[in-house]
Design a protein around this motif. Sequence first.
Motif, PDB file in Angstrom:
ATOM      1  N   ILE A  11       4.307   3.541 -14.289  1.00  0.00           N
ATOM      2  CA  ILE A  11       3.428   5.192 -13.970  1.00  0.00           C
ATOM      3  C   ILE A  11       4.402   5.909 -13.000  1.00  0.00           C
ATOM      4  N   ALA A  12       4.508   4.029 -11.767  1.00  0.00           N
ATOM      5  CA  ALA A  12       5.787   4.739 -11.228  1.00  0.00           C
ATOM      6  C   ALA A  12       7.126   5.297 -11.783  1.00  0.00           C
ATOM      7  N   THR A  13       7.458   4.994 -12.333  1.00  0.00           N
ATOM      8  CA  THR A  13       8.376   5.286 -12.907  1.00  0.00           C
ATOM      9  C   THR A  13       8.698   7.146 -13.363  1.00  0.00           C
ATOM     10  N   ILE A  14       7.422   6.939 -13.858  1.00  0.00           N
ATOM     11  CA  ILE A  14       7.524   8.511 -13.757  1.00  0.00           C
ATOM     12  C   ILE A  14       7.249   9.583 -13.141  1.00  0.00           C
ATOM     13  N   ARG A  15       6.110   9.313 -11.984  1.00  0.00           N
ATOM     14  CA  ARG A  15       6.199   9.577 -10.370  1.00  0.00           C
ATOM     15  C   ARG A  15       7.811  10.085  -9.854  1.00  0.00           C
ATOM     16  N   ASN A  16       8.562   8.864  -9.708  1.00  0.00           N
ATOM     17  CA  ASN A  16       9.616   8.964  -8.700  1.00  0.00           C
ATOM     18  C   ASN A  16      10.638   9.811 -10.083  1.00  0.00           C
ATOM     19  N   ALA A  17      10.282  10.097 -10.521  1.00  0.00           N
ATOM     20  CA  ALA A  17      11.311  11.245 -12.368  1.00  0.00           C
ATOM     21  C   ALA A  17      11.348  12.952 -10.620  1.00  0.00           C
ATOM     22  N   ARG A  18      10.483  12.740 -10.244  1.00  0.00           N
ATOM     23  CA  ARG A  18      10.347  13.898  -9.752  1.00  0.00           C
ATOM     24  C   ARG A  18      10.501  14.014  -7.820  1.00  0.00           C
ATOM     25  N   GLY A  19       9.720  13.073  -7.676  1.00  0.00           N
ATOM     26  CA  GLY A  19      10.123  12.602  -6.531  1.00  0.00           C
ATOM     27  C   GLY A  19       9.116  12.981  -5.577  1.00  0.00           C
ATOM     28  N   ALA A  20       7.645  12.902  -6.208  1.00  0.00           N
ATOM     29  CA  ALA A  20       6.520  13.101  -4.942  1.00  0.00           C
ATOM     30  C   ALA A  20       5.413  12.889  -5.261  1.00  0.00           C
ATOM     31  N   ASN A  22       3.230  12.712  -8.251  1.00  0.00           N
ATOM     32  CA  ASN A  22       2.058  12.962  -9.422  1.00  0.00           C
ATOM     33  C   ASN A  22       2.789  11.770 -10.478  1.00  0.00           C
ATOM     34  N   PRO A  23       2.436  11.050 -11.164  1.00  0.00           N
ATOM     35  CA  PRO A  23       1.195  10.534 -10.607  1.00  0.00           C
ATOM     36  C   PRO A  23       0.970   9.777  -9.760  1.00  0.00           C
ATOM     37  N   ASP A  24      -0.235   9.041  -8.680  1.00  0.00           N
ATOM     38  CA  ASP A  24      -0.302   8.679  -7.585  1.00  0.00           C
ATOM     39  C   ASP A  24      -0.900   7.450  -8.061  1.00  0.00           C
ATOM     40  N   VAL A  25       0.315   6.389  -8.065  1.00  0.00           N
ATOM     41  CA  VAL A  25       0.113   4.751  -8.953  1.00  0.00           C
ATOM     42  C   VAL A  25      -0.907   4.321  -7.873  1.00  0.00           C
ATOM     43  N   VAL A  26      -1.521   4.610  -6.712  1.00  0.00           N
ATOM     44  CA  VAL A  26      -2.398   4.025  -5.964  1.00  0.00           C
ATOM     45  C   VAL A  26      -3.724   4.529  -7.457  1.00  0.00           C
ATOM     46  N   LYS A  27      -3.902   5.467  -7.504  1.00  0.00           N
ATOM     47  CA  LYS A  27      -5.008   6.178  -8.045  1.00  0.00           C
ATOM     48  C   LYS A  27      -5.505   5.796  -9.272  1.00  0.00           C
ATOM     49  N   VAL A  28      -4.358   5.667  -9.916  1.00  0.00           N
ATOM     50  CA  VAL A  28      -3.702   5.293 -11.471  1.00  0.00           C
ATOM     51  C   VAL A  28      -4.008   3.786 -11.402  1.00  0.00           C
ATOM     52  N   ALA A  29      -3.804   3.046 -10.509  1.00  0.00           N
ATOM     53  CA  ALA A  29      -4.099   1.259 -10.578  1.00  0.00           C
ATOM     54  C   ALA A  29      -5.869   1.242 -10.215  1.00  0.00           C
ATOM     55  N   LEU A  30      -6.189   2.390  -9.477  1.00  0.00           N
ATOM     56  CA  LEU A  30      -7.937   2.785  -9.023  1.00  0.00           C
ATOM     57  C   LEU A  30      -9.213   2.545 -10.466  1.00  0.00           C
ATOM     58  N   HIS A  50      11.463   2.372  -9.862  1.00  0.00           N
ATOM     59  CA  HIS A  50      10.227   2.570 -10.263  1.00  0.00           C
ATOM     60  C   HIS A  50       8.902   1.892  -9.359  1.00  0.00           C
ATOM     61  N   ILE A  51       8.057   0.850  -9.300  1.00  0.00           N
ATOM     62  CA  ILE A  51       7.453  -0.030  -8.003  1.00  0.00           C
ATOM     63  C   ILE A  51       8.083   0.070  -7.413  1.00  0.00           C
ATOM     64  N   ARG A  52       7.876   1.187  -5.804  1.00  0.00           N
ATOM     65  CA  ARG A  52       8.735   0.256  -3.820  1.00  0.00           C
ATOM     66  C   ARG A  52       7.666  -0.117  -3.814  1.00  0.00           C
ATOM     67  N   TYR A  53       8.151  -1.340  -2.689  1.00  0.00           N
ATOM     68  CA  TYR A  53       7.522  -2.420  -1.436  1.00  0.00           C
ATOM     69  C   TYR A  53       6.135  -1.773  -1.156  1.00  0.00           C
ATOM     70  N   ASP A  54       6.508  -0.357  -0.856  1.00  0.00           N
ATOM     71  CA  ASP A  54       5.300   0.462   0.011  1.00  0.00           C
ATOM     72  C   ASP A  54       3.973   1.056  -1.354  1.00  0.00           C
ATOM     73  N   ASP A  55       4.476   0.679  -2.608  1.00  0.00           N
ATOM     74  CA  ASP A  55       3.982   0.771  -2.942  1.00  0.00           C
ATOM     75  C   ASP A  55       2.752  -0.315  -3.103  1.00  0.00           C
ATOM     76  N   VAL A  56       3.198  -1.751  -3.391  1.00  0.00           N
ATOM     77  CA  VAL A  56       2.574  -2.579  -3.336  1.00  0.00           C
ATOM     78  C   VAL A  56       1.869  -2.868  -2.120  1.00  0.00           C
ATOM     79  N   LEU A  57       2.221  -3.020  -0.541  1.00  0.00           N
ATOM     80  CA  LEU A  57       1.565  -2.363   0.582  1.00  0.00           C
ATOM     81  C   LEU A  57       0.338  -1.849   0.293  1.00  0.00           C
ATOM     82  N   ALA A  58       0.499  -1.005  -0.533  1.00  0.00           N
ATOM     83  CA  ALA A  58      -0.295   0.641  -0.659  1.00  0.00           C
ATOM     84  C   ALA A  58      -1.623  -0.619  -1.711  1.00  0.00           C
ATOM     85  N   LEU A  59      -1.363  -0.868  -2.516  1.00  0.00           N
ATOM     86  CA  LEU A  59      -2.246  -1.425  -3.641  1.00  0.00           C
ATOM     87  C   LEU A  59      -2.680  -2.730  -3.534  1.00  0.00           C
TER      88      LEU A  59
END
Length: 238
Positions: A11-20, A22-30, A50-59
């Motif tokens: 999911i993070a790989t797809i998001r990172n492809a466009r730099g914004a 979407n998809p929201d990794v946190v929302k997908v996890a929930l 793919h997954i960023r360290y900030d993602d882990v902190l948010a998740l």
Amino acid sequence: MTKLSVNINKIATIRNARGANNPDVVKVALDAERFGAQGITVHPRPDERHIRYDDVLALHQVVTTEFNIEGYPDKRYMELVRLTKPAQATLVPDPPEAITSNTGWDTIAHQALLKDIIAELHEYGVRTSIFINPESRYFEPAKNTGTDRVELYTEPYASHYHQDRDAAVRPYVEVAKLARELGLGLNAGHDLDLHNLAFLKQQIPWLDEVSIGHALICDALYYGLENTIQMYRRQLEL
């Protein structure tokens, strides 16, 4: 009951492809939890491809099922685990440039390293799992590290499943029995999918957890995420 932990790296790989975002990794996890995932797995890598360290902190602020952080136990990984205190830390021997996990630990050669790391993780109150090949010689040394669980590297099983599934699963059943005798919890992951998952579970019914990402996300493109998670859950209940 074998728990299904959904790896959301893709999911993070797809998001990172466009730099914004979407998809929201946190929302997908929930959403994945709401759809039936019994755990969320991430594998942050140093290049954050793919997954960023900030993602882990948010998740870690929002995941209510078992949060599992995979990775090579370098200083940054250990600090991330210390900060987030997930339910489980899964140690993998991947070098930073590896595309994906492709082998388990040599628990003989790296026993001292793993023992020190696992002792530190236990100080944080984190359950530990070691990614391991289905070779019996690595299991008693794994036990001696103090780890709570081992995770069977299942790519060889998946690769040979369609040729001869009985032969493909045989070494896994053998080491799974050994793990149980040693008192080690048992996880499994890598290339498990809707074709091969049920047979593995039937042969090793005491599996604690499977971690599945790539195949599950690919299936979700056709079946939808909610339906796909339920399909995988059913494979574990056959």
